[in-house]
Write an enzyme that holds these catalytic residues in place. Structure first.
Site, short mmCIF file in Angstrom:
data_model
loop_
_atom_site.label_atom_id
_atom_site.label_comp_id
_atom_site.label_asym_id
_atom_site.label_seq_id
_atom_site.Cartn_x
_atom_site.Cartn_y
_atom_site.Cartn_z
CE1 TYR A 29 -52.59 22.28 -16.59
CE2 TYR A 29 -51.26 22.44 -18.59
CZ TYR A 29 -52.34 21.92 -17.90
OH TYR A 29 -53.18 21.04 -18.54
CE1 TYR A 39 -51.83 27.52 -17.45
CE2 TYR A 39 -52.96 29.02 -15.96
CZ TYR A 39 -53.00 28.07 -16.96
OH TYR A 39 -54.20 27.66 -17.47
CE1 TYR A 40 -45.19 28.46 -9.77
CE2 TYR A 40 -46.48 26.55 -10.46
CZ TYR A 40 -46.15 27.50 -9.51
OH TYR A 40 -46.79 27.49 -8.28
CG ASN A 106 -56.65 27.68 -26.15
OD1 ASN A 106 -57.61 27.51 -25.40
ND2 ASN A 106 -55.91 26.69 -26.60
NE ARG A 108 -56.16 29.27 -21.29
CZ ARG A 108 -57.10 28.87 -22.12
NH1 ARG A 108 -57.88 29.77 -22.73
NH2 ARG A 108 -57.29 27.59 -22.36
N GLY A 165 -70.04 26.69 -23.88
CA GLY A 165 -70.09 26.04 -22.58
C GLY A 165 -71.04 24.86 -22.53
CB ALA A 169 -70.17 23.29 -30.07
CB ALA A 193 -63.38 20.59 -20.87
N GLY A 194 -61.58 21.96 -23.12
CA GLY A 194 -61.50 22.59 -24.43
C GLY A 194 -60.57 21.85 -25.37
CG ASP A 227 -53.33 15.32 -16.14
OD1 ASP A 227 -54.09 16.30 -16.07
OD2 ASP A 227 -52.28 15.24 -15.50
#
Length: 249
Positions: A29, A39-40, A106, A108, A165, A169, A193-194, A227
């Site tokens: 990605y 994304y690939y 997660n 998606r 967000g 939390a 961030a997650g 990153d």
């Protein structure tokens, strides 16, 4: 089945293992700051993980096994449906070894619709010891719009972390619930961030300290396009928040 699997390598206490699959390409990605992520990963090696890969993972001295709902979604990218079998075997091996299991839901939407993902991800979360889920994704998946409603839906995990967000939390444990507000951050890039939050949380001590550590790492990630944010300077500043530098272990 992968013919070559490396031993676990340790990076600051985080174990990594990789496999070589000559028949399938590496998933990829690409972050495009300000525009999103590309994304690939259709037909990737990760989408073809199977039980033999789970059997090859060395769980000696492993403190926790952390898995993602994205892995559960990958079977929709490959005809043989190997990904769930990989997760099932890995979780079973962790259970047999007495190793706690952590799950980041997660979801998606680009990989699978909420109606399809909801029962699979709920089942995965119910069998974990630690669960991370966003309040918004829990509402989209299961119609649970508040932390309390999410806990009522998922009473099984010993620790349920509901992320909301920039609000903060909440963690639910056997001792009750704890809320820690998020840092105020000038967001540069939200991708990652997650994962940073989960990493910080799992490395912490008490529940409140884990939530704080999660917010600290997420804030550092939100404030850069890199990153690997550099938090090494003591008192690294993120927006209006002062984030403590990590301690060496």
């Amino acid at each position: 089945m992968h013919p070559s699997i490396s031993p676990v390598r340790q990076f600051g206490g985080l174990g990594t293992v990789h496999a070589v699959d000559p028949g399938h390409r590496t998933g990829l990605y690409v972050k495009d700051p300000g525009r999103g992520v590309h994304y690939y990963r259709d037909g990737s090696a990760a989408a073809h993980l199977g039980p033999s890969d789970a059997d090859a993972a060395d769980l000696d001295d492993v403190a926790i096994v952390h898995v993602s709902g994205i892995t559960a979604a990958l079977d929709r990218l490959t005809p043989d449906g190997a990904a769930p079998a990989f997760l099932e075997r890995l979780i079973a091996r962790a259970r047999a070894a007495g190793v706690p299991v952590s799950v980041d839901v997660n979801h998606r939407a680009a990989l699978w619709a909420a109606s399809v993902a909801a029962p699979v991800l709920r089942d995965l979360a119910r069998r974990a010891d630690v669960v991370f889920v966003g309040r918004d994704e829990a509402e989209a998946l299961w119609g649970a719009a508040t932390p309390a409603a999410i806990r009522a839906l998922l009473p099984e995990p010993a620790e349920l972390v509901v992320k909301d967000g920039d609000v903060g939390a909440t963690v639910f444990t056997a001792d009750g619930e704890i809320f820690v507000p998020a840092h105020r951050v000038d967001v540069v890039e939200a991708v990652g961030a997650g994962d940073a939050f989960a990493g910080g949380y799992l490395a912490g001590a008490s529940a409140a300290e884990r939530l704080q550590a999660g917010h600290d790492r997420a804030a550092l990630t939100l404030a850069t396009t890199a990153d690997f944010p550099d938090p090494t300077a003591a008192g690294a500043t993120v927006g209006a928040a002062t984030v403590p530098a990590p301690t060496e272990s």
